[in-house]
Design an enzyme around this catalytic site. Structure first.
Site, mmCIF file in Angstrom:
data_model
loop_
_atom_site.group_PDB
_atom_site.id
_atom_site.type_symbol
_atom_site.label_atom_id
_atom_site.label_comp_id
_atom_site.label_asym_id
_atom_site.label_seq_id
_atom_site.Cartn_x
_atom_site.Cartn_y
_atom_site.Cartn_z
ATOM 1 C CB ILE A 1 47.006 29.628 25.949
ATOM 2 C CG1 ILE A 1 48.169 28.657 25.833
ATOM 3 C CG2 ILE A 1 47.440 30.930 26.601
ATOM 4 C CD1 ILE A 1 47.841 27.357 25.131
ATOM 5 N N GLY B 1 44.638 30.353 17.819
ATOM 6 C CA GLY B 1 46.066 30.566 18.044
ATOM 7 C C GLY B 1 46.407 30.338 19.503
ATOM 8 C CD GLU B 2 44.922 32.764 23.242
ATOM 9 O OE1 GLU B 2 44.763 31.902 24.143
ATOM 10 O OE2 GLU B 2 44.202 33.769 23.137
ATOM 11 N N GLY B 3 48.566 28.675 20.811
ATOM 12 C CA GLY B 3 48.998 27.334 21.161
ATOM 13 C C GLY B 3 47.857 26.468 21.653
ATOM 14 C CD GLU C 1 49.690 32.596 16.566
ATOM 15 O OE1 GLU C 1 49.408 33.825 16.624
ATOM 16 O OE2 GLU C 1 48.818 31.714 16.503
#
Length: 336
Positions: free
Chosen positions: A103, A303-305, A161
């Site tokens: 990210i 995830g992580e955006g 997240e």
């Protein structure tokens, strides 16, 4: 803390601004004058109108784009639902701070600020197979943390997240909101084997059974079956709506976190776009249930955006075409 009771939060979820029809119409009219066949840029045209509607501007802007990554830990990991231990959540937050995660790279390329917000990582939520993940106080605190993180000077927000085990609460919330049973929504998350996948299904079924009394209430579902980072994403999504900021949702966990708002208000997620469809089992079905067609399908499940950050570049492209293309009249090009 903006929300002192579930009733206050519920009222805020029902009182949502509709966005600016005038701004969206102005964008559509300009699109029809630009040097291209009408509608030929497809979703790039509707993205420009979406930005205008929720920013309330005839000419949208993307001067400040921010990625919020909320991190939380989950008691349901005691049921063996993840391939990684809970301490990895803290370690990954440190990796974010050091600039070493995916990210970090994607936010930089997208021209986005990154804000990582850990939520009481030293204390796991309750194991929802035994007790509610959060009581009302803890749930409202997490929702409020997300709500307070969003400021009105932002032009576009991405949510991400980090939370070992959090595809289990995401699947549980999806099953509670939309039915179909645990197996329909449960995937391998961080890469559990067949036995781990079965443990996830069993844990979700146990949670649905134990908390059957709250399954008619989207907020009750989010508290009993969710997690702090999911609750914070819910709160931040609500804040973005109140402040007139469009949102790019990331993958399965982010979508499940925001989904209760769509159950509380029929247009609750109208200010959001699904950035991508995750490879995580259940996400495609969840997007279909929410009528959120994704922009990208790249087989991602990090995830992580990460998927949301990639989509920022598409949104920027949509705005550049809208703002900088010449009209037929300006370019001296004959119209049909």
């Amino acid at each position: 803390m903006p929300f002192k009771s579930l009733d206050e939060l519920r009222a805020a979820c029902l009182d949502l601004p509709a966005g600016s029809d005038a701004a969206a119409t102005a964008v559509a009219r300009r699109q029809d004058t630009l040097t291209k066949p009408q509608g030929s840029l497809g979703r790039l045209e509707t993205i420009a109108a979406w930005l205008a509607r929720w920013q309330g501007r005839d000419m949208p802007r993307l001067d400040r784009v921010k990625v919020f990554v909320f991190a939380g830990n989950h008691g349901v990991t005691a049921q063996g639902v993840s391939a990684y231990p809970s301490e990895v959540t803290v370690q990954m937050v440190a990796n974010f701070a050091g600039g070493g995660a995916a990210i970090n790279q994607l936010a930089r390329i997208a021209g986005a600020e990154l804000d990582v917000i850990p939520l009481d990582l030293d204390h796991l939520t309750g194991d929802f197979t035994q007790v509610p993940a959060m009581d009302d106080k803890a749930f409202l605190a997490a929702v409020s943390a997300g709500y307070d993180a969003v400021t009105k000077d932002l032009d576009l927000i991405c949510f991400g997240e980090m939370g070992i085990g959090n595809t289990t609460p995401a699947a549980a919330i999806s099953a509670a909101l939309f039915g179909g049973g645990a197996e329909k929504w449960t995937g391998r998350g961080t890469g559990v084997d067949d036995a781990g996948l079965k443990r996830k299904v069993v844990a979700i079924e146990a949670g649905l059974k134990r908390h059957a009394a709250v399954l008619a209430d989207p907020l009750g579902i989010a508290a009993a079956l969710g997690g702090r980072e999911l609750a914070a994403i819910f709160g931040a999504t609500l804040a973005a709506r109140h402040l007139g900021i469009p949102v790019l949702l990331d993958g399965f966990v982010c979508t499940a976190a925001a989904a209760p708002l769509a159950k509380l208000h029929p247009a609750g997620l109208a200010h959001t776009i699904s950035a991508h469809v995750s490879a995580e089992s259940g996400h495609r079905g969840l997007l279909e249930a929410l009528d959120l067609p994704p922009l990208l399908d790249l087989g991602m499940r990090l995830g992580e955006g990460s998927g949301a950050c990639l989509a920022v570049n598409i949104v920027r492209s949509a705005l550049e075409c809208h703002a900088r293309m010449a009209s037929f009249a300006e370019a001296g090009v004959s119209e049909k």
